[in-house]
Design a protein around this motif. Structure first.
Motif, PDB file in Angstrom:
ATOM      1  N   MET A 278       0.850  -1.181   0.000  1.00 27.16           N
ATOM      2  CA  MET A 278       0.000   0.000   0.000  1.00 27.16           C
ATOM      3  C   MET A 278       0.891   1.238   0.000  1.00 27.16           C
ATOM      4  SD  MET A 278      -3.138  -1.404   0.525  1.00 27.16           S
ATOM      5  CE  MET A 278      -4.254  -0.284   1.360  1.00 27.16           C
ATOM      6  N   LYS A 279       0.442   2.289  -0.679  1.00 25.53           N
ATOM      7  CA  LYS A 279       1.189   3.542  -0.647  1.00 25.53           C
ATOM      8  C   LYS A 279       0.315   4.665  -0.110  1.00 25.53           C
ATOM      9  CE  LYS A 279       0.284   5.388  -5.318  1.00 25.53           C
ATOM     10  NZ  LYS A 279       0.921   5.845  -6.576  1.00 25.53           N
ATOM     11  N   ARG A 280       0.969   5.613   0.497  1.00 26.92           N
ATOM     12  CA  ARG A 280       0.306   6.764   1.076  1.00 26.92           C
ATOM     13  C   ARG A 280      -0.057   7.756  -0.025  1.00 26.92           C
ATOM     14  NH1 ARG A 280       1.227   8.184   6.355  1.00 26.92           N
ATOM     15  NH2 ARG A 280       0.284  10.154   6.996  1.00 26.92           N
TER      16      ARG A 280
ATOM     17  N   TYR B  28      -1.326  -3.208  10.153  1.00 23.13           N
ATOM     18  CA  TYR B  28      -1.246  -1.751  10.192  1.00 23.13           C
ATOM     19  C   TYR B  28      -1.213  -1.319  11.657  1.00 23.13           C
ATOM     20  CZ  TYR B  28      -3.077   3.058   9.879  1.00 23.13           C
ATOM     21  OH  TYR B  28      -3.269   4.410  10.011  1.00 23.13           O
TER      22      TYR B  28
ATOM     23  N   PHE C 235      -4.125   5.331   2.292  1.00 23.60           N
ATOM     24  CA  PHE C 235      -3.398   4.236   1.657  1.00 23.60           C
ATOM     25  C   PHE C 235      -4.215   3.608   0.530  1.00 23.60           C
ATOM     26  CE2 PHE C 235      -1.103   3.986   5.828  1.00 23.60           C
ATOM     27  CZ  PHE C 235       0.166   4.213   5.317  1.00 23.60           C
TER      28      PHE C 235
ATOM     29  N   SER D 251       2.924   2.254  11.622  1.00 23.99           N
ATOM     30  CA  SER D 251       2.543   2.197  10.201  1.00 23.99           C
ATOM     31  C   SER D 251       1.754   3.421   9.774  1.00 23.99           C
ATOM     32  CB  SER D 251       1.688   0.949   9.939  1.00 23.99           C
ATOM     33  OG  SER D 251       2.336  -0.231  10.311  1.00 23.99           O
TER      34      SER D 251
ATOM     35  N   ASP E 288       4.968   5.700   4.402  1.00 26.44           N
ATOM     36  CA  ASP E 288       4.671   6.039   3.014  1.00 26.44           C
ATOM     37  C   ASP E 288       4.449   4.779   2.199  1.00 26.44           C
ATOM     38  OD1 ASP E 288       5.361   9.161   2.798  1.00 26.44           O
ATOM     39  OD2 ASP E 288       6.804   8.201   4.139  1.00 26.44           O
TER      40      ASP E 288
END
Length: 855
Positions: free
Chosen positions: A111-113, A506, A126, A510, A514
């Motif tokens: 997952m990316k921010r 998470y 995310f 977390s 990022d």
């Protein structure tokens, strides 16, 4: 039909187990359930499964285990009967691994921010991405550091680990060019290791020969709940009690172990040193020390008389050094009557326990845990408590305190040849944790800055001292939850430009990431290996992947390293990939790894080759089980047991400056003088800077220090005591419903909630009653919990078990996961960030006060 959240969760557990054992049927989704609608289950015969060897990292017991696998799914855990350490037994924590692995709240893919503003109140936004995209982002950030000659601003955080840890923890930062590999060790137990090192030269956890002992003092330790080899002690205690072993527990609270003890000594928080001094005084004054180990007066008479010094020349020592100096400088005035007023334990009990302990010796031991020493002034407590083993000759003796030993394995190959000029230069920069500075000696292994000061990193980031890191990777850790004064970490991680977190769930840490890189669970989904000692043996277990990964997850110690090396090579930095291909070939076939799975396999084969390869076995000098080759080793369960421990080998052969057990520590003297010289000052000044009061020769002996307590006693009248949970798995089991449902297995705690325990006398004075919702207020923060009155706690103290207070980690761990509302409170929210600076250890016990108010 109405259904509560808890009943839904409990139903989910039953449904999960049913699926695991072969029950299949028709179930309607929750949102279609209506009054009068029935569900049915068609039962199929149980499918026969297979027990597969594995191991547990749920605490530092590191037990060898077996998992029962049915149709590719793990449904049951038991201890591995072939282990001579935990002997087929296991503890309650291991079973929660089943819920961890199949936790629907696990991170299922990278997952990316998308919201780059960081803070607790910010939604990271995310979104899912591929592993390729994730590693491309991480590699770009590292290449940017290289472009700007800022590789020292890369940092690697390590939490729990396996034997393969140094691949990611040591080699990756070095090849990139950073000094910043930061472990969790000093929030674990470094002060506990300080005393044994500066008396007998051993910086590690001890083993205790409980099966041959006659008298056991558990000091600041709860072996039936935490510390080392819980599985073994849960079984052994029954045998010990049946055999008439006398057990004493020294702890401000009535712990699980205290409940099985003959004597409970509820020492005042932080005053362990006074009690240890008085017991040592009694042992010498009563003439009960070990003549064989410590020596004797030349005329055969006892000249240890309270209040009087002794002529050094009248005593001839055998395997110890400095017993007369210790008496003259400290012990002669430390009578039980003096200690009673200081530590709160009556003089008669002090004298009785000291005499009984010494008379049972050398088949007697002091089992020391962190409660006595992970305090601001706890280093000398650590020396004092451990020194009692030396006085009675139980060091390295049958039935006593022994070192155990580790299997002699290979190390991760040295990456120095793959460090370019930039990496060599920048890796010599200062570390972020301030180790080795005047204020933080961190004297691991006698070296200034030899240890880590984990919790100090938050301050280093906030002060940008010595600089501000830009790119950080963390794995198997959650410092925003597990380190005291958590608000510092929340602010610090908000400042990090790019953070990649390799974890299963998470978490609080977390939230500031990022990139979320979903990790394999160590017990089932990846190859793992650790070694541990216990029961006078050492075992090493290697577990293969016993199930296929449940989600799209990778092993952070090997697979993620491979993927990162591939991406860096694509971008022109080939050093890491060349290092992996050159150094991690299959030791049997010579084949280079071609992917992360092969790297994982070859890494463990290389590390453990001295156990399974007969030629390497003899070369390294291991003693224990023997195997023909790797296949033979794995076919026999991937488990190696050492030969039994050999006693007395360390007598006059200790790695101290004198080669003897040091009551006057020349080893500590050398370390402190070296650190003082490094900073152009005196030892007295170093100790004052580290918040100690000792001056002169007292710096080199175990001695009493008044505890340093944060919080004015008038404003904060109650000393805070932290307890360990039977089920917490180091804080990682909060999202398991079994943890919540059986939380009351911890004395005084409550199901699905969080309790602060207080003596009924104190509760009455405050006008509080059992079941009240209260605020816990410390000098640095506030928390909330349910008040529970408990007679198993000395007046003037409150106790709270660690493990609740998650506002992240999942829908069960948090009271309201979406809105980040915690279930109860995290002890570390109210705990000041302070340290036992000589070791670098975080101060968790006997170090601060609180007040309790009705919420």
């Amino acid at each position: 039909m109405k259904i509560t959240r808890r009943r839904f969760i409990e139903g989910s557990i039953v449904a999960g187990i049913a699926t695991a054992i072969g029950l299949e049927g028709r179930r309607r989704r929750l949102d279609t359930l209506e009054e009068g609608v029935e569900t049915s289950v068609e039962v199929k015969p149980l499918v026969k499964g297979e027990w597969k060897p594995t191991g547990c990292l749920g605490c530092t017991s590191w037990c060898a285990q077996e998992a029962y696998i049915v149709d590719g799914r793990a449904i049951k855990i038991r201890g591995n009967k072939n282990s001579k350490v935990n002997r087929g037994y296991t503890c309650p924590r291991s079973h929660l691994s089943l819920q961890q692995i199949y936790d629907p709240d696990r991170i299922k893919q990278p997952m990316k921010r998308t919201n780059f503003k960081k803070g607790i109140s910010e939604d990271p936004g995310f979104v899912p991405i591929s592993w390729d995209e994730a590693m491309d982002m991480l590699a770009d950030k590292i290449m940017e550091l290289r472009k700007n000659d800022e590789t020292h601003k890369f940092m690697l955080f390590r939490g729990r680990y396996t034997n393969a840890r140094d691949l990611v923890y040591s080699s990756v930062p070095k090849i990139i060019g950073s000094p910043n590999n930061i472990s969790h060790s000093s929030i674990c137990a470094e002060a506990e290791k300080f005393g044994p090192y500066y008396t007998q030269g051993y910086w590690n956890y001890r083993d205790y020969d409980v099966e041959n002992t006659k008298y056991m003092i558990c000091w600041g330790a709860d072996p039936l709940c935490s510390n080392r080899q819980v599985s073994h002690y849960l079984n052994a205690f029954g045998e010990m009690l049946r055999d008439g072993v006398k057990i004493v527990t020294i702890d401000p609270k009535y712990s699980n172990t205290a409940a099985k003890s003959h004597v409970w000594m509820p020492v005042k928080p932080g005053e362990d040193g006074a009690l240890a001094m008085a017991m040592a005084h009694v042992i010498l004054a009563e003439g009960l020390w070990s003549r064989e180990f410590a020596g004797d007066f030349k005329d055969g008479k006892n000249h240890f008389v309270a209040g009087k010094t002794v002529d050094q020349d009248t005593f001839e020592e055998n395997h110890t050094y400095g017993v007369i100096k210790w008496w003259n400088l400290e012990l002669k005035d430390r009578t039980p009557e003096w200690a009673e007023a200081v530590c709160g334990v009556d003089a008669a009990t002090i004298r009785k326990v000291a005499v009984e302990f010494a008379k049972a010796a050398p088949y007697a031991l002091v089992f020391m845990g962190g409660g006595s020493n992970m305090q601001v002034r706890g280093g000398y407590n650590s020396m004092a408590v451990h020194a009692l083993n030396g006085l009675v000759g139980s060091i390295d003796h049958q039935g006593g305190a022994i070192t155990g030993r580790s299997p002699k394995l290979n190390s991760i190959p040295d990456p120095d040849d793959y460090m370019d000029e930039m990496a060599q230069k920048n890796s010599k920069m200062k570390k972020m944790d301030h180790r080795g500075t005047k204020e933080f000696p961190a004297l691991k292994d006698g070296k200034s800055g030899g240890g880590v000061v984990t919790n100090r990193v938050a301050d280093g980031i906030l002060m940008e001292d010595p600089y501000l890191p830009k790119v950080v990777i963390g794995y198997f850790n959650n410092f925003n939850y597990s380190c005291p004064q958590t608000d510092r970490w929340n602010k610090a991680m908000s400042k990090i430009e790019f953070f990649a977190h390799c974890v299963t769930n998470y978490s609080e840490m977390s939230h500031f990431a990022d990139l979320l890189l979903p990790s394999t669970h160590h017990m089932m989904e990846q190859m793992s290996s650790v070694a541990q000692k216990g029961n006078t043996y050492t075992h090493l277990w290697v577990s293969n992947r016993v199930i296929n990964p449940v989600y799209d997850v990778k092993n952070p110690e090997t697979e993620v390293v491979w993927l990162l090396a591939e991406k860096l090579a694509e971008k022109g930095f080939k050093n890491m990939m060349e290092y992996l291909k050159d150094n991690f070939k299959d030791p049997e076939t010579g084949k280079e790894p071609t992917n992360g799975i092969e790297l994982e396999l070859y890494t463990y084969k290389i590390l453990t080759e001295p156990v399974w390869n007969p030629a390497k076995y003899e070369e390294k000098g291991n003693n224990g089980d023997k195997f023909k080759d790797w296949n033979d080793f794995m076919e026999k369960g991937g488990l190696w047991n050492s030969d039994p421990y050999k006693y007395k080998n360390l007598w006059s052969n200790m790695p101290t400056e004198t080669q003897k057990f040091e009551f006057y520590s020349e080893t500590l003297k050398k370390a402190l003088e070296g650190h003082a010289e490094k900073h152009n000052t005196t030892v007295d000044d170093i100790l004052a800077t580290c918040k100690y009061t000792a001056e002169g020769e007292h710096a080199f002996i175990p001695h009493y220090e008044e505890p340093y307590m944060e919080g004015d006693k008038e404003q904060f009248p109650l000393a805070f005591i932290e307890g360990k949970s039977r089920l917490a798995r180091e804080g990682r089991s909060g999202n398991c419903s079994w943890f919540q449902e059986f939380k009351d297995s911890d004395p005084g705690d409550i199901k699905w909630g969080d309790a602060i325990k207080i003596n009924p006398e104190d509760a009455a004075k405050l006008g509080l009653k059992d079941g009240d919702t209260v605020k816990i207020i410390s000098p640095v923060g506030e928390g909330i919990a349910t008040l529970k009155t408990w007679v198993g706690l000395r007046p003037g103290t409150v106790a709270k078990t660690y493990g609740q207070g998650h506002w992240a980690y999942g829908h069960i761990a948090a009271e309201d996961f979406e809105n980040k509302i915690a279930r109860g409170s995290n002890n570390n929210d109210v705990m000041p960030a302070d340290y036992e600076r000589l070791s670098g250890s975080t101060a968790f016990y006997g170090s601060f006060r609180v007040r309790i108010e009705k919420a």
